[in-house]
Design an enzyme around this catalytic site. Structure first.
Site, PDB file in Angstrom:
ATOM      1  N   TRP A 143     -14.387  10.249 -38.034  1.00 12.56           N
ATOM      2  CA  TRP A 143     -13.903  11.632 -37.975  1.00 12.56           C
ATOM      3  C   TRP A 143     -14.979  12.609 -37.511  1.00 12.56           C
ATOM      4  O   TRP A 143     -15.104  13.694 -38.044  1.00 12.56           O
ATOM      5  CB  TRP A 143     -13.325  12.038 -39.343  1.00 12.56           C
ATOM      6  CG  TRP A 143     -12.332  11.032 -39.841  1.00 12.56           C
ATOM      7  CD1 TRP A 143     -12.495  10.169 -40.883  1.00 12.56           C
ATOM      8  CD2 TRP A 143     -11.044  10.746 -39.288  1.00 12.56           C
ATOM      9  NE1 TRP A 143     -11.388   9.362 -41.009  1.00 12.56           N
ATOM     10  CE2 TRP A 143     -10.479   9.700 -40.033  1.00 12.56           C
ATOM     11  CE3 TRP A 143     -10.312  11.263 -38.208  1.00 12.56           C
ATOM     12  CZ2 TRP A 143      -9.228   9.158 -39.754  1.00 12.56           C
ATOM     13  CZ3 TRP A 143      -9.059  10.731 -37.938  1.00 12.56           C
ATOM     14  CH2 TRP A 143      -8.529   9.704 -38.706  1.00 12.56           C
TER      15      TRP A 143
ATOM     16  N   GLU B   8       1.175   3.709   2.045  1.00 11.82           N
ATOM     17  CA  GLU B   8       1.859   4.016   3.315  1.00 11.82           C
ATOM     18  C   GLU B   8       3.130   3.193   3.454  1.00 11.82           C
ATOM     19  O   GLU B   8       4.144   3.677   3.962  1.00 11.82           O
ATOM     20  CB  GLU B   8       0.949   3.701   4.510  1.00 11.82           C
ATOM     21  CG  GLU B   8      -0.392   4.400   4.503  1.00 11.82           C
ATOM     22  CD  GLU B   8      -1.461   3.617   3.756  1.00 11.82           C
ATOM     23  OE1 GLU B   8      -1.160   3.063   2.670  1.00 11.82           O
ATOM     24  OE2 GLU B   8      -2.594   3.559   4.241  1.00 11.82           O
TER      25      GLU B   8
ATOM     26  N   ALA C 249     -18.942  10.797 -28.956  1.00  8.52           N
ATOM     27  CA  ALA C 249     -18.552  11.923 -29.810  1.00  8.52           C
ATOM     28  C   ALA C 249     -19.679  12.137 -30.798  1.00  8.52           C
ATOM     29  O   ALA C 249     -20.012  11.243 -31.574  1.00  8.52           O
ATOM     30  CB  ALA C 249     -17.247  11.605 -30.535  1.00  8.52           C
TER      31      ALA C 249
ATOM     32  N   LEU D 212     -10.059  -0.378 -28.725  1.00  2.25           N
ATOM     33  CA  LEU D 212     -10.503   0.018 -27.387  1.00  2.25           C
ATOM     34  C   LEU D 212      -9.363   0.134 -26.386  1.00  2.25           C
ATOM     35  O   LEU D 212      -9.594   0.312 -25.207  1.00  2.25           O
ATOM     36  CB  LEU D 212     -11.597  -0.923 -26.841  1.00  2.25           C
ATOM     37  CG  LEU D 212     -12.829  -1.106 -27.716  1.00  2.25           C
ATOM     38  CD1 LEU D 212     -13.819  -2.064 -27.060  1.00  2.25           C
ATOM     39  CD2 LEU D 212     -13.513   0.233 -27.978  1.00  2.25           C
TER      40      LEU D 212
ATOM     41  N   SER E 194     -17.961   6.744 -38.580  1.00  2.00           N
ATOM     42  CA  SER E 194     -17.923   7.521 -37.339  1.00  2.00           C
ATOM     43  C   SER E 194     -16.511   7.998 -37.004  1.00  2.00           C
ATOM     44  O   SER E 194     -16.298   8.657 -36.002  1.00  2.00           O
ATOM     45  CB  SER E 194     -18.440   6.663 -36.182  1.00  2.00           C
ATOM     46  OG  SER E 194     -17.596   5.545 -36.016  1.00  2.00           O
TER      47      SER E 194
ATOM     48  N   ARG F 142      -9.329   6.671 -21.645  1.00  2.00           N
ATOM     49  CA  ARG F 142      -9.194   5.207 -21.673  1.00  2.00           C
ATOM     50  C   ARG F 142      -8.105   4.735 -20.712  1.00  2.00           C
ATOM     51  O   ARG F 142      -8.264   3.721 -20.026  1.00  2.00           O
ATOM     52  CB  ARG F 142      -8.821   4.739 -23.070  1.00  2.00           C
ATOM     53  CG  ARG F 142      -9.982   4.551 -23.981  1.00  2.00           C
ATOM     54  CD  ARG F 142      -9.494   3.932 -25.275  1.00  2.00           C
ATOM     55  NE  ARG F 142     -10.562   3.916 -26.262  1.00  2.00           N
ATOM     56  CZ  ARG F 142     -10.366   3.671 -27.551  1.00  2.00           C
ATOM     57  NH1 ARG F 142      -9.145   3.437 -28.005  1.00  2.00           N
ATOM     58  NH2 ARG F 142     -11.384   3.655 -28.378  1.00  2.00           N
TER      59      ARG F 142
ATOM     60  N   HIS G 186       0.841  -1.190   0.000  1.00  2.00           N
ATOM     61  CA  HIS G 186       0.000   0.000   0.000  1.00  2.00           C
ATOM     62  C   HIS G 186       0.882   1.249   0.000  1.00  2.00           C
ATOM     63  O   HIS G 186       2.087   1.177   0.254  1.00  2.00           O
ATOM     64  CB  HIS G 186      -0.923  -0.019   1.217  1.00  2.00           C
ATOM     65  CG  HIS G 186      -2.040  -1.025   1.068  1.00  2.00           C
ATOM     66  ND1 HIS G 186      -2.993  -1.228   2.033  1.00  2.00           N
ATOM     67  CD2 HIS G 186      -2.335  -1.871   0.053  1.00  2.00           C
ATOM     68  CE1 HIS G 186      -3.840  -2.163   1.622  1.00  2.00           C
ATOM     69  NE2 HIS G 186      -3.462  -2.576   0.426  1.00  2.00           N
TER      70      HIS G 186
ATOM     71  N   GLU H 142     -18.197   3.352 -24.765  1.00  2.00           N
ATOM     72  CA  GLU H 142     -17.939   4.236 -25.913  1.00  2.00           C
ATOM     73  C   GLU H 142     -18.978   4.044 -27.027  1.00  2.00           C
ATOM     74  O   GLU H 142     -18.687   4.269 -28.199  1.00  2.00           O
ATOM     75  CB  GLU H 142     -16.520   3.985 -26.447  1.00  2.00           C
ATOM     76  CG  GLU H 142     -15.421   4.318 -25.439  1.00  2.00           C
ATOM     77  CD  GLU H 142     -14.055   4.525 -26.081  1.00  2.00           C
ATOM     78  OE1 GLU H 142     -13.990   4.677 -27.314  1.00  2.00           O
ATOM     79  OE2 GLU H 142     -13.069   4.530 -25.346  1.00  2.00           O
TER      80      GLU H 142
ATOM     81  N   THR I 162     -21.053  -1.827 -32.897  1.00  2.00           N
ATOM     82  CA  THR I 162     -19.909  -0.926 -33.058  1.00  2.00           C
ATOM     83  C   THR I 162     -18.653  -1.717 -33.420  1.00  2.00           C
ATOM     84  O   THR I 162     -17.850  -1.296 -34.247  1.00  2.00           O
ATOM     85  CB  THR I 162     -19.695  -0.128 -31.754  1.00  2.00           C
ATOM     86  OG1 THR I 162     -20.888   0.599 -31.475  1.00  2.00           O
ATOM     87  CG2 THR I 162     -18.535   0.827 -31.861  1.00  2.00           C
TER      88      THR I 162
HETATM   89  C1  AOF Z   1      -4.411   1.591   2.133  1.00  2.36           C
HETATM   90  N1  AOF Z   1      -3.435   1.982   1.272  1.00  2.36           N
HETATM   91  O1  AOF Z   1      -2.519   2.063  -0.715  1.00  2.36           O
HETATM   92  C2  AOF Z   1      -4.564   0.944  -0.431  1.00  2.36           C
HETATM   93  C3  AOF Z   1      -5.587   0.607   0.459  1.00  2.36           C
HETATM   94  O2  AOF Z   1      -5.912  -6.633  -0.298  1.00  2.36           O
HETATM   95  P1  AOF Z   1      -5.116  -5.467   0.167  1.00  2.36           P
HETATM   96  O3  AOF Z   1      -4.239  -5.801   1.330  1.00  2.36           O
HETATM   97  O4  AOF Z   1      -4.355  -4.766  -0.937  1.00  2.36           O
HETATM   98  O5  AOF Z   1      -6.162  -4.420   0.735  1.00  2.36           O
HETATM   99  C4  AOF Z   1      -7.029  -3.775  -0.144  1.00  2.36           C
HETATM  100  C5  AOF Z   1      -7.893  -2.809   0.611  1.00  2.36           C
HETATM  101  O6  AOF Z   1      -7.083  -1.900   1.302  1.00  2.36           O
HETATM  102  C6  AOF Z   1      -8.717  -1.972  -0.347  1.00  2.36           C
HETATM  103  O7  AOF Z   1      -9.988  -2.563  -0.576  1.00  2.36           O
HETATM  104  C7  AOF Z   1      -8.855  -0.657   0.395  1.00  2.36           C
HETATM  105  O8  AOF Z   1      -9.886  -0.736   1.352  1.00  2.36           O
HETATM  106  C8  AOF Z   1      -7.524  -0.596   1.064  1.00  2.36           C
HETATM  107  N2  AOF Z   1      -6.625  -0.020   0.082  1.00  2.36           N
HETATM  108  N3  AOF Z   1      -5.476   0.926   1.714  1.00  2.36           N
HETATM  109  O9  AOF Z   1      -4.326   1.872   3.304  1.00  2.36           O
HETATM  110  C9  AOF Z   1      -3.462   1.692   0.011  1.00  2.36           C
HETATM  111  N4  AOF Z   1      -4.614   0.611  -1.714  1.00  2.36           N
HETATM  112 ZN    ZN Z   2      -2.992  -0.523   3.843  1.00  4.66          ZN
END
Ligand code: AOF
Ligand code: ZN
Length: 337
Positions: free
Chosen positions: A172, A52, A156, A206, A170, A186, A50, A268, A198
Site C-alpha cells: 500500500w 494495410e 512506487a 505480474l 510494499s 502492464r 498487416h 517492477e 520480490t
Molecule cells: C506493415 N504493416 O501492420 C506490420 C508491419 O512477418 P511479417 O510478415 O508479419 O512481417 C513483420 C515485419 O513487417 C515487421 O518486422 C515490420 O517490419 C513489418 N510490420 N508492416 O507494413 C504492419 N505489422
Molecule cells: Zn506489411
C-alpha cells in the site's frame, strides 16, 4: 481533415493494439477518398495480416485512386505474410501517407521508392504526428535494431525513496489511482520482470488485472534467491533456467528475452534489480510514482539501489512527463547518457 488528422485516426487504431502484436509493431491504417473513410484496420497479432491488408480488405468500395494512411512504412519483402507494397499496387491505391519509416532493415525506406516507381504518390509525415507514430513503435525499433528490448522501470516509492518498509511490506505504498494506472501499463508491454526476492516476499501475479488484457511473460530474475515452484506458471521465464542468465550479465539475459520475441519489458522491482539495470545502462525509461509518505527507516527497502556516486557523477534523468495519479505523482524520466 488534414493528412495529420487522418494519420491520427490510424494512430488511434494502432494504439489500441499496443501490447498485443509482439514481436511485430502495432500499426494502424485508414483508407480515405474525398474526405470519406472507405475502410480501416490494424495489425492484430504477429503472423496475421498487416494493418494495410486489414484496411484494404475492409474497404466498402474499390480503393483505386484513394489515399491510404498508415502509421508505419508498408513492408516490401515477404515475412510471415506477403509484402503490403504489392497489395497496395494491386489495388491501385493513388496515394500513400506514411507516419514513420520502418526501422526493420528488411524494409527500411524501400517502400517509398517502390511505390513511387509504380506511380503512387507517397508522403512522409512530419512534426507531432510523425513523433506519435515513432513513439508507437519505439520498443519495436529498439529491439529490431539492437537485439535488446525497450526497458521501462516502474517503482512506487515514498518521498524518501523506499519501495517497502522494514518488514518488507510494499502493498500500500501508492493509492488506488496509481494502482489502476499500473494495470494499464502492464497491459501495454510484452513482459513484466521482477527480482526473485520480490517474488519471495510478495508472490505478485505480474499480470494485468483488466478484462480482455492479454497474458504477459513473467520474467523472474533469480540471483541468489531461488524461485519457488508455486511462483512458476506456463507464462513464467526463470532467468537462470530459461534465459541463460549467469547471475551477472543482465544485458545477455535481456538479449535472450528479446530473442524470444519480447520487444519491451516492464521491470517492477525490487530495488537491487532496478539499481543493477540502471548501473548497467539498460533502462530506457523510468516510471517513478511518488506517494506523499515518508518512512525514515534505515531498514526500509531502497527503490533505486544504484552503486554510490558523487554529485558530479550522479545518475541524471531527463523528465518526459509529470502527472498526478490521485494523491501520488508520476515522474516519467529518461536516463541521460
Ligand atoms: C506493415 N504493416 O501492420 C506490420 C508491419 O512477418 P511479417 O510478415 O508479419 O512481417 C513483420 C515485419 O513487417 C515487421 O518486422 C515490420 O517490419 C513489418 N510490420 N508492416 O507494413 C504492419 N505489422
Ligand atoms: Zn506489411
Amino acid at each position: 481533415m488534414t493528412d495529420a488528422d487522418w494519420l491520427a485516426r490510424a494512430a488511434g487504431l494502432a494504439e489500441a493494439q499496443v501490447g498485443r502484436t509482439a514481436p511485430n509493431p502495432a500499426v494502424g491504417a485508414v483508407c480515405v477518398r474525398a474526405g470519406r473513410v472507405l475502410g480501416e484496420g490494424a495489425h492484430l497479432r504477429a503472423g496475421g495480416p498487416h494493418a494495410e491488408v486489414n484496411c484494404l480488405n475492409a474497404c466498402a468500395e474499390n480503393p483505386a485512386g484513394a489515399t491510404l494512411y498508415v502509421t508505419l512504412e508498408p513492408c516490401s519483402t515477404t515475412g510471415r505474410t506477403p509484402p503490403c507494397c504489392d497489395l497496395i499496387k494491386a489495388r491501385r491505391v493513388g496515394r500513400v501517407v506514411i507516419g514513420c519509416l520502418d526501422p526493420n532493415p528488411r524494409h527500411a525506406g524501400r517502400a517509398v521508392g517502390l511505390l513511387r516507381a509504380a506511380g503512387i504518390a507517397v508522403s512522409l509525415a512530419e512534426g507531432e504526428i510523425a513523433a506519435r507514430c515513432r513513439a508507437l513503435i519505439a520498443p519495436f525499433a529498439k529491439a529490431i535494431t539492437t537485439g535488446l528490448p525497450y526497458v521501462r522501470l516502474k517503482l512506487a516509492m515514498t518521498l524518501d525513496g523506499f519501495i517497502a518498509d522494514g518488514a518488507r511490506a510494499s502493498r500500500w505504498v501508492t493509492g488506488p489511482e496509481a494502482r489502476a494506472w499500473a494495470q494499464e501499463v502492464r497491459a501495454r508491454v510484452d513482459a513484466v520482470m521482477v527480482g526473485a526476492g520480490t517474488v519471495r516476499d510478495d508472490h505478485p501475479s505480474l499480470q494485468p488485472h483488466l478484462p480482455g488484457a492479454p497474458q504477459k511473460w513473467r520474467v523472474l530474475v533469480d540471483r541468489g534467491t531461488p524461485v519457488a515452484a508455486e511462483d512458476v506458471d506456463a507464462r513464467t521465464l526463470v532467468a537462470t533456467r530459461d534465459l541463460g542468465y549467469d547471475g551477472h550479465d543482465l544485458r545477455a539475459m535481456l538479449r535472450a528475452l528479446c530473442a524470444r520475441g519480447v520487444n519491451d519489458v516492464l521491470c517492477e522491482g525490487g530495488g537491487k534489480l532496478a539499481g543493477a539495470l540502471l548501473d548497467a545502462g539498460l533502462v530506457d525509461e523510468l516510471l517513478l510514482v511518488y506517494a506523499p509518505k515518508a518512512l525514515g527507516d534505515a531498514a526500509a527497502v531502497r527503490g533505486l539501489a544504484i552503486a554510490p556516486r558523487g554529485l558530479a557523477g550522479a545518475l541524471r534523468l531527463e523528465p518526459l512527463e509529470r502527472r498526478a495519479l490521485g494523491a501520488d505523482t508520476l515522474l516519467r524520466l529518461r536516463p541521460v547518457v
